[in-house]
Design a protein around this motif. Structure first.
Motif, short mmCIF file in Angstrom:
data_model
loop_
_atom_site.label_atom_id
_atom_site.label_comp_id
_atom_site.label_asym_id
_atom_site.label_seq_id
_atom_site.Cartn_x
_atom_site.Cartn_y
_atom_site.Cartn_z
N VAL A 260 0.88 -1.17 0.00
CA VAL A 260 0.00 0.00 0.00
C VAL A 260 0.92 1.22 0.00
CG1 VAL A 260 -1.88 1.19 1.19
CG2 VAL A 260 -1.58 -1.28 1.49
N ILE A 261 0.85 2.04 -1.04
CA ILE A 261 1.71 3.23 -1.11
C ILE A 261 0.85 4.44 -0.75
CG2 ILE A 261 3.12 4.67 -2.64
CD1 ILE A 261 3.79 2.10 -4.21
N VAL A 262 1.24 5.12 0.34
CA VAL A 262 0.47 6.27 0.80
C VAL A 262 1.34 7.52 0.60
CG1 VAL A 262 -0.85 7.26 2.72
CG2 VAL A 262 -0.60 4.77 2.54
N CYS A 263 0.93 8.36 -0.34
CA CYS A 263 1.73 9.55 -0.66
C CYS A 263 1.40 10.69 0.30
CB CYS A 263 1.47 9.98 -2.10
SG CYS A 263 2.02 8.73 -3.27
N ALA A 264 2.23 11.72 0.26
CA ALA A 264 2.10 12.83 1.23
C ALA A 264 0.77 13.57 1.08
CB ALA A 264 3.27 13.80 1.05
N ASP A 265 0.17 13.55 -0.12
CA ASP A 265 -1.07 14.30 -0.33
C ASP A 265 -2.32 13.47 0.00
OD1 ASP A 265 -0.85 12.52 -2.43
OD2 ASP A 265 -1.69 13.88 -3.91
N ALA A 266 -2.15 12.22 0.48
CA ALA A 266 -3.33 11.38 0.75
C ALA A 266 -4.11 11.92 1.95
CB ALA A 266 -2.87 9.95 1.04
N TYR A 294 3.69 1.37 2.80
CA TYR A 294 4.81 2.27 2.55
C TYR A 294 4.25 3.69 2.55
CZ TYR A 294 7.15 -2.05 1.31
OH TYR A 294 7.67 -3.31 1.36
N VAL A 295 4.73 4.50 3.50
CA VAL A 295 4.12 5.80 3.74
C VAL A 295 5.17 6.90 3.57
CG1 VAL A 295 2.80 7.16 5.42
CG2 VAL A 295 2.61 4.66 5.42
N ASP A 296 4.80 7.98 2.87
CA ASP A 296 5.74 9.09 2.67
C ASP A 296 6.29 9.53 4.04
OD1 ASP A 296 6.34 11.40 0.35
OD2 ASP A 296 6.51 12.08 2.46
N ARG A 297 7.60 9.71 4.10
CA ARG A 297 8.26 9.99 5.38
C ARG A 297 7.66 11.22 6.08
NH1 ARG A 297 12.75 7.60 7.10
NH2 ARG A 297 13.42 6.88 5.07
N SER A 298 7.19 12.20 5.29
CA SER A 298 6.70 13.45 5.89
C SER A 298 5.40 13.23 6.68
CB SER A 298 6.48 14.51 4.80
OG SER A 298 5.44 14.09 3.94
N ILE A 396 8.58 8.50 -4.81
CA ILE A 396 7.75 7.43 -5.39
C ILE A 396 8.60 6.29 -5.96
CG2 ILE A 396 7.39 8.33 -7.75
CD1 ILE A 396 4.65 6.95 -5.45
N ASP A 397 9.77 6.60 -6.50
CA ASP A 397 10.62 5.52 -7.02
C ASP A 397 11.17 4.65 -5.89
OD1 ASP A 397 10.21 6.04 -9.68
OD2 ASP A 397 11.83 7.51 -9.79
N HIS A 398 11.44 5.29 -4.75
CA HIS A 398 11.87 4.52 -3.58
C HIS A 398 10.74 3.59 -3.13
CE1 HIS A 398 13.16 4.56 0.93
NE2 HIS A 398 13.73 3.56 0.29
N ALA A 399 9.51 4.12 -3.11
CA ALA A 399 8.35 3.30 -2.71
C ALA A 399 8.20 2.10 -3.66
CB ALA A 399 7.08 4.14 -2.73
N LEU A 400 8.36 2.36 -4.94
CA LEU A 400 8.22 1.26 -5.92
C LEU A 400 9.31 0.22 -5.74
CD1 LEU A 400 7.22 3.29 -9.10
CD2 LEU A 400 5.97 1.32 -8.17
N GLN A 401 10.52 0.69 -5.45
CA GLN A 401 11.63 -0.25 -5.26
C GLN A 401 11.35 -1.16 -4.05
OE1 GLN A 401 15.14 1.50 -3.56
NE2 GLN A 401 15.67 -0.61 -3.01
N LEU A 402 10.84 -0.55 -2.95
CA LEU A 402 10.52 -1.35 -1.75
C LEU A 402 9.36 -2.30 -2.04
CD1 LEU A 402 10.69 1.55 0.89
CD2 LEU A 402 12.32 -0.34 0.68
N ALA A 403 8.32 -1.79 -2.72
CA ALA A 403 7.13 -2.60 -2.96
C ALA A 403 7.43 -3.78 -3.87
CB ALA A 403 6.03 -1.73 -3.58
#
Ligand code: NAD
Length: 478
Positions: A260-266, A294-298, A396-403
């Motif tokens: 689950v990728i959760v970006c900073a604007d979610a 996977y959640v944006d660090r901010s 986002i590329d870091h999130a994709l690499q982890l996912a």
């Protein structure tokens, strides 16, 4: 009040008749909320399986001749009966599987919807006409039922996962022998009974047995032309080897470990509410369950706090109680496996945020793991339980690499309003289904299946129907 007061293990459905399995072994059916034995299941002997195979051939010979419109009408009658019996079927499911009654009802509705969609699709199994090369000739592509099907469905969603196979096979004109999970037999038997009167004897049969014995005998038989399995990766590999040996087609749905990728604007509150409900549905025993967050660090700190606190507020208990939001795990071996996975991951450095759970029954508390190393056991093995991991990402590329580090590739989820992130994740995430700002990765009209170790082939959608059809080219010169 429940309409089912006395639980009874069902028989086997062979050639249109319910009968007792003749194997020397029986299996106890256990209520996972209480650990009490409900009844004993009689298993299929080798002779029972042979009789089912013979009937599958005669059932196929009769059913394939029923016109597509009529097949649709008969399946729809079964679906209508199923809808009338939702309460009875759902109660059996909760007693033997453990999920809350509201989830069991929803599963029954979803299973009926699946068969209804396939039934309608029976009328749309179009072939095509190819412009002919020669005068006075025609070139046509026909779609024809592949033949008798051997299907294997597990215990986590026994109705839905059986319905995906039964609906597709019968709508296509195939006969089907379903070996459903021995742990959850009565709900599936009650569903199957809704269709029995509408079908020729042998078109739809139900077996319970020693899984390895049943699959070896069915797959080796020249009568069976197609195999379909939902379950674990090791058993999927084993069945793929068996089908390769006998050159049979197979569809494999082997679970997942959904990122689950959760970006900073979610929208954090909305995302947490939706994902907590989705994660802990069926106590996390779902192949499409969101698992690796996977959640944006901010926003990771805010998200973690909200997610852990919402998870720990869930009410655990017997699925028959109306207050229950999460039931027990389905069986004792899942409890041992999930506890062991959590223990090994904590030993590898993960921090555990664990809720509480009832003392008796097969319960594991809701568990959120943070500070999880990418190679920790919980990141590489499918948890198949009430366990979620939270990991921050930088972009986002870091999130994709982890996912994409996981060997699984079934479902994935993304929360963002950024068109760039949507495009990038849609292109690069290695999964068979992706939900964006939602959780609907499985609907009857869309294909459902995985990539990588999650298996191959699709169920549902036109792709699911195609799996039960052969393609024949006919070149006719007059
Ligand atoms: P398992 O691997 O023993 O069995 C999985 C399923 O396959 C069961 O329904 C079982 O009856 C069936 N099975 C086992 N051996 C078979 C054989 N030789 N031939 C045909 N069918 C066979 O595992 P389990 O303890 O039931 O569950 C463990 C893991 O399986 C879970 O942790 C999960 O990873 C996976 N699983 C996935 C799904 C899914 O929806 N994809 C469903 C159930 C289990």
């Amino acid at each position: 009040m429940s309409p089912v007061t006395n639980y009874r293990a069902p028989g086997l459905l062979i050639n249109g008749q319910w009968r007792t399995g003749r194997h020397a072994m029986t299996m106890p059916i256990v209520n996972p909320a209480t650990a009490q034995t409900l009844d004993h299941l009689h298993l299929a002997s080798s002779e029972d399986i042979d009789q089912a195979l013979e009937a599958a051939q005669t059932g196929f010979d009769a059913w394939r001749q029923v016109a597509a419109h009529e097949r649709c009408a008969r399946l729809e009658k079964g679906v209508a009966r199923m809808r009338q019996k939702t309460e009875e079927i759902a109660t059996l499911l909760t007693l033997e599987q453990g999920k809350p009654l509201s989830e069991a009802r929803a599963e029954c509705v979803m299973a009926a919807d699946l068969i209804k969609w396939y039934a309608e699709e029976a009328r749309r199994t179009y072939g095509r006409i190819i412009p002919a090369r020669l005068p006075n000739s025609s070139m046509q592509v026909h779609k024809q039922a592949v033949g008798p099907v051997a299907a294997f469905a597990p215990w986590n969603f026994p109705l839905v996962l059986s319905a995906r196979k039964i609906g597709g096979a019968l709508a296509a004109g195939c006969s089907i022998i379903l070996k459903a999970a021995e742990e959850t037999p009565a709900s599936v038997a009650a569903m199957i009974e809704c269709f029995r009167e509408e079908l020729p004897e042998g078109a739809l049969q139900l077996l319970f047995g020693v899984p390895a014995e049943v699959s070896e005998q069915l797959i080796a038989s020249p009568i069976v032309r197609k195999v379909t399995f939902t379950g674990s990766v090791p058993i999927g590999r084993h069945l793929a080897q068996l089908t390769a040996k006998h050159l049979k087609r197979i569809t494999l749905e082997l679970g997942g470990h959904a990122p689950v990728i959760v970006c900073a604007d979610a929208d954090i509150d909305k995302t947490v509410a939706m994902m907590v409900a989705h994660k802990f549905r069926n106590a996390g025993q779902a192949c499409l369950a969101p698992t690796r967050f996977y959640v944006d660090r901010s926003i990771e700190g805010h998200f973690r706090e909200a997610f852990v606190s919402a998870s720990h507020r869930l009410v655990l208990g017997d699925g028959m109680a109306s207050s229950t939001q999460m039931g027990p795990l389905a069986n004792a071996r899942r409890v041992a496996a999930v506890r062991d996975l959590i223990g090994r991951s904590v030993q590898a450095g993960a921090q555990s945020h664990q809720g509480s759970s009832p003392e008796s029954g097969f319960f594991v508390p809701v568990t959120v793991l943070t500070n999880v190393a990418p190679d920790a056991p919980v990141m590489t093995e499918e948890p198949f339980g009430p366990v979620a991991t939270l990991t921050p990402f930088d972009n986002i590329d870091h999130a994709l690499q982890l996912a994409n580090q996981s060997s699984y590739g079934l479902a994935g989820y993304l929360f963002t309003d950024s068109a760039r992130a949507v495009h990038r994740v849609s292109e690069r995430l290695e999964v068979g289904s992706l939900a964006i700002n939602g959780m609907g990765v499985s609907v009857p009209e869309a294909p459902f299946g995985g990539v990588k170790d999650s298996g191959y082939g699709s169920e549902s959608g036109i792709e699911g129907m195609e799996a039960f059809l052969d393609t024949k080219f006919i070149h006719h010169c007059i």
